[in-house]
Write an enzyme that holds these catalytic residues in place. Structure first.
Site, mmCIF file in Angstrom:
data_model
loop_
_atom_site.group_PDB
_atom_site.id
_atom_site.type_symbol
_atom_site.label_atom_id
_atom_site.label_comp_id
_atom_site.label_asym_id
_atom_site.label_seq_id
_atom_site.Cartn_x
_atom_site.Cartn_y
_atom_site.Cartn_z
ATOM 1 C CE LYS A 1 -1.440 1.418 -4.178
ATOM 2 N NZ LYS A 1 -0.471 0.267 -4.012
ATOM 3 C CB SER B 1 -0.926 0.040 1.335
ATOM 4 O OG SER B 1 -1.783 1.138 1.195
ATOM 5 C CE1 TYR C 1 -0.053 4.810 -6.167
ATOM 6 C CE2 TYR C 1 0.208 6.427 -4.298
ATOM 7 C CZ TYR C 1 0.635 5.228 -4.976
ATOM 8 O OH TYR C 1 1.753 4.445 -4.439
#
Length: 324
Positions: A206, A165, A202
């Site tokens: 994550k 992550s 993004y």
């Protein structure tokens, strides 16, 4: 690459135990200047049979050739390709099914493959590429490999699923952190392009990584599977992908760590004996460099079991539709 500083050293590669007899798969392991290749290389050095994940056979075999060049002592039989384009879910399922059929065990799965912030674009299934590659593909792969992971856990307790992550998962606007359907997943977060919007998407993918990892642990526990699911922030890493992303602004990578340093925390999560010895402490955990359990650095959203369940259900539905 991420927006967080690395902590002082807590663990290093010299502490990797003997892995003889174990089998591992690392996705996104084709580049010597990437995190995945460095994870796979170190696992192989310690005796594991390692599958190097790449989008095509040429890249996978190239990665293996680089390992042989760097470490000629590693037996050829311990280095194998795993070919699957993370944008092609049917190929991903076919490759996973082949591994389930051909291997007797899979002790370590490292979901490393991913993409950095990008303008909003869609895969051939109509899913945001950021979400599709960073979350939906590793979800589909892990689910397809569960029969082998569970089989391994029943004979060799301590199976690990590691999902990379980022600290960027903390940058998702709370009101937009929903995973109810494709509309949530394809949210523009304010704009189709632009650094702020691209980073938000993004971070959203994550966040999905952390939630997925925690819900997988919940499923392991409910089914009494002797396995551990963990998520990892590898640090701010100067990978080849990060260099391409930075472009002319390469100075933004000043102070970052090397790919081999970025591999340390995922490797810790994948092999450190204390994680299995203190399972209740570590299971479902989130780690930052170098091997630090850091629940205080998780966004509150990442600790929301209802959100995790919502994500799992929507992911399951999307993958089913894509594969049908």
């Amino acid at each position: 690459m991420s927006g967080s500083d690395n902590k002082s050293s807590e663990w290093d590669l010299n502490l990797i135990p003997d892995l003889t007899g174990k089998v591992a798969l690392v996705t996104g392991a084709n580049s010597t200047v990437g995190i995945g290749w460095n994870i796979a290389h170190q696992l192989a050095l310690k005796g594991a049979k390692v599958y190097f994940g790449a989008r095509n056979s040429e890249k996978a075999q190239g990665a293996i050739a680089e390992v042989k060049k760097a470490s000629p002592s590693i037996p050829d039989s311990n280095l194998a390709p795993f070919v699957a384009d993370m944008t092609d879910f049917k190929q991903l399922k076919t490759s996973a099914d082949a591994l389930v059929s051909s291997e007797e065990r899979l002790d370590i799965l490292v979901n490393n493959a991913g993409v950095l912030p990008r303008a909003l674009d869609f895969d051939k299934h109509g899913v945001s590429v950021s979400f599709s590659i960073n979350h939906l593909a590793p979800f589909a792969l892990t689910v397809a490999l569960l029969p082998l992971l569970k089989k391994t856990a029943s004979k060799y307790p301590g199976v690990r699923v590691i999902t990379l992550s980022s600290m960027s998962h903390k940058h998702v606007p709370v009101e937009l952190a929903k995973f109810r359907d494709i509309n949530d997943i394809n949210n523009t977060f304010g704009g189709a392009d632009g650094l702020q919007f691209n980073y938000a998407r993004y971070g959203y993918s994550k966040l999905a990584n952390v939630l997925f990892s925690k819900h997988l642990q919940k499923k392991f526990d409910a089914e009494r599977v002797a396995g551990i699911s963990l998520s990892v922030h590898p640090g701010s890493v100067k990978t080849d992908g990060a260099v391409r992303f930075a472009g002319d602004n390469v100075q933004m990578l000043d102070g970052t760590v090397t790919p081999s340093q970025g591999a340390i925390t995922p490797i810790f999560a994948a092999v450190a004996p204390e994680i299995w010895a203190e399972r209740e402490k570590y299971a479902g955990g989130y780690f930052v460099p170098y091997g630090v359990l850091a629940s205080d650095e998780e966004h509150a959203l990442a600790k929301n079991p209802t959100l995790a369940e919502e994500l799992w259900a929507t992911s399951e539905d999307l993958v089913k539709k894509i594969l049908s």
